[in-house]
Structures are given as structure tokens and as C-alpha cells.
Design an enzyme around this catalytic site. Structure first.
Site, PDB file in Angstrom:
ATOM      1  N   ASP A 122       2.759  -8.240  -0.556  1.00 25.49           N
ATOM      2  CA  ASP A 122       2.739  -8.101  -1.806  1.00 25.49           C
ATOM      3  C   ASP A 122       1.581  -8.915  -2.405  1.00 25.49           C
ATOM      4  OD1 ASP A 122       3.153  -8.146  -4.879  1.00 25.49           O
ATOM      5  OD2 ASP A 122       5.171  -8.271  -4.663  1.00 25.49           O
ATOM      6  N   ILE A 123       0.700  -8.548  -3.229  1.00 25.09           N
ATOM      7  CA  ILE A 123      -0.503  -9.451  -3.872  1.00 25.09           C
ATOM      8  C   ILE A 123      -0.030 -10.333  -4.782  1.00 25.09           C
ATOM      9  CG2 ILE A 123      -1.343  -7.829  -5.617  1.00 25.09           C
ATOM     10  CD1 ILE A 123      -4.217  -8.575  -4.434  1.00 25.09           C
ATOM     11  N   ASN A 168      -7.277  -0.467 -15.190  1.00 24.47           N
ATOM     12  CA  ASN A 168      -7.736   0.658 -15.493  1.00 24.47           C
ATOM     13  C   ASN A 168      -8.779   0.532 -16.807  1.00 24.47           C
ATOM     14  OD1 ASN A 168      -6.020   0.817 -17.975  1.00 24.47           O
ATOM     15  ND2 ASN A 168      -4.507   1.480 -16.325  1.00 24.47           N
ATOM     16  N   ASP A 219      -1.468  -2.826 -10.616  1.00 21.75           N
ATOM     17  CA  ASP A 219      -1.553  -3.345 -12.090  1.00 21.75           C
ATOM     18  C   ASP A 219      -0.286  -3.606 -12.783  1.00 21.75           C
ATOM     19  OD1 ASP A 219      -3.036  -3.891 -14.381  1.00 21.75           O
ATOM     20  OD2 ASP A 219      -3.321  -1.751 -14.837  1.00 21.75           O
ATOM     21  N   SER A 226      -8.173   1.625  -5.737  1.00 20.80           N
ATOM     22  CA  SER A 226      -8.699   3.198  -5.915  1.00 20.80           C
ATOM     23  C   SER A 226      -7.673   3.889  -4.786  1.00 20.80           C
ATOM     24  CB  SER A 226      -9.909   3.496  -5.827  1.00 20.80           C
ATOM     25  OG  SER A 226     -10.655   3.283  -6.781  1.00 20.80           O
ATOM     26  N   GLY A 269      -4.353   4.264  -4.489  1.00 23.51           N
ATOM     27  CA  GLY A 269      -3.096   4.751  -5.072  1.00 23.51           C
ATOM     28  C   GLY A 269      -3.235   5.845  -5.978  1.00 23.51           C
ATOM     29  N   TYR A 285      -5.524   6.567  -7.755  1.00 20.38           N
ATOM     30  CA  TYR A 285      -6.813   7.071  -7.891  1.00 20.38           C
ATOM     31  C   TYR A 285      -7.114   7.963  -6.616  1.00 20.38           C
ATOM     32  CZ  TYR A 285      -7.359   4.899 -12.407  1.00 20.38           C
ATOM     33  OH  TYR A 285      -7.396   4.258 -13.824  1.00 20.38           O
TER      34      TYR A 285
END
Ligand code: ADP
Length: 171
Positions: free
Chosen positions: A9-10, A23, A33, A121, A123, A125
Site C-alpha cells: 500500500d503506497i 485526476n 487517490d 493509469s 486502475g 483508467y
């Protein structure tokens, strides 16, 4: 190794910069995000709102990057970047490379030494993981070879599949 690949997990990473797959609105969303804003607390959103009220009245363009506080995250800054949405008809690879290059340049302008990236991108996206991994790893490797304060880039992959794909493509 200047490029590390880990599964996790970042938002738990102790690094100077955590890169956010944001976004254009900069005002939060789902996926990584949402996790960054939840764990980082309202200070991050407050700075994003200030950016929208100032230079970024129209939001952040795809491929660009901008820094805010990391709030309560164990990092010094969050660098927000906007990945391209995957397209079956148009090659947007250069924009995905821009995200990585520009995020590292913003990190370097802050004097950051360690930077963590999610798989931008891949996920909501819908960018295919294999292609995203190649672009991310190539771009970051090239940028690290240039003159930059950044010494370590850690890709933090959510789930074993993404981890394995990035691991496979590490040069
Ligand atoms: P995008 O809109 O750029 O596709 P997403 O947040 O939907 O952004 O997904 C980007 C990647 O981040 C996906 O691979 C997703 O699994 C991953 N992800 C989601 N939450 C986290 C997290 N807490 N830490 C690291 N990666 C995450």
C-alpha cells in the site's frame, strides 16, 4: 538498486515523495487517490484547492505533475500527476511517460531522494499492466541516469499480479 519493486500500500511508504495517480480536478477520486487523501488527511485537499484557486484554475493536465504537502502520510510531499485514460484507437504512451518524467522532475526540484510510484493509469483508467510497466520502468530508468537528486524509485504495486508484471519487466 535505484529501482525497487514491492507489493503493498503506497500510503504506508516512508519516502520523501509519494506520487498520486490523481485526476484533472485535483479534488480527489477513487483508487489510490482516494486512499492517499483518506490517510493523508484534509491538509492535502486544502492545498489542492489552493492550487485550483491559483495557477491550476482549469485543473492539472494529463502528463503534468504538481506537489503538495503529504499531510499525515509518512512522506514529505505528495506529487500529483494525471495519467492518460487507455484508448484502443490512439497511442497515449507519451503521456504516460510524461507523468513519470514530470513527477520525478518535480520531486527533484524539491530535493527529494526517495520516490514511490503506484502503477499510474492501470486502475480506473484501464491501461494494460504489461504496457504500463514497460513505459514506467523505461522512463524512470532513463530519468535516474540523468542529473537528479532522486536516488531511489520504489514502485508500490497493489496486489500480486501487478507486482509480478512489474518485476518481470525490471531491466
Ligand atoms: P488510475 O485512475 O490512474 O487508473 P487508480 O487509482 O484507479 O488510478 O489505479 C492505479 C493503480 O493503483 C491500480 O493498479 C490500483 O490497483 C493501484 N492502487 C489502488 N490503491 C492503491 C494503494 N493504496 N497503494 C498502491 N496502489 C494502489
Amino acid at each position: 538498486m535505484p529501482v525497487e519493486i514491492v507489493e503493498g500500500d503506497i500510503t504506508t511508504q516512508q519516502v520523501d515523495v509519494i506520487v498520486n495517480a490523481a485526476n484533472t480536478s485535483l479534488l480527489g477520486g477513487g483508487g489510490v487517490d482516494g486512499a492517499i487523501h483518506r490517510r493523508g488527511g484534509p491538509e492535502i485537499l486544502a492545498e489542492c484547492r489552493k492550487l485550483r484557486a491559483g495557477h491550476y484554475g482549469r485543473g492539472l493536465k494529463v502528463g503534468q505533475a504538481v506537489a503538495t504537502t503529504a499531510g499525515r502520510l509518512p512522506a514529505r510531499w505528495v506529487v500529483h500527476t494525471v495519467g492518460p485514460v487507455w484508448s484502443d484507437t490512439e497511442d497515449r504512451s507519451a503521456l504516460l511517460a510524461d507523468c513519470h518524467r514530470n513527477s520525478l522532475r518535480v520531486a527533484a526540484s524539491l530535493g527529494a531522494v526517495t520516490v514511490a510510484f503506484p502503477a499510474i493509469s492501470t486502475g480506473i483508467y484501464r491501461w494494460p499492466l504489461e504496457s504500463a510497466a514497460k513505459i514506467a520502468l523505461e522512463t524512470v530508468t532513463a530519468e535516474l541516469a540523468a542529473d537528479t537528486s532522486v536516488q531511489t524509485v520504489r514502485f508500490v504495486l497493489f496486489g500480486q499480479q501487478a507486482y509480478t508484471v512489474f518485476r518481470t519487466h525490471l531491466p
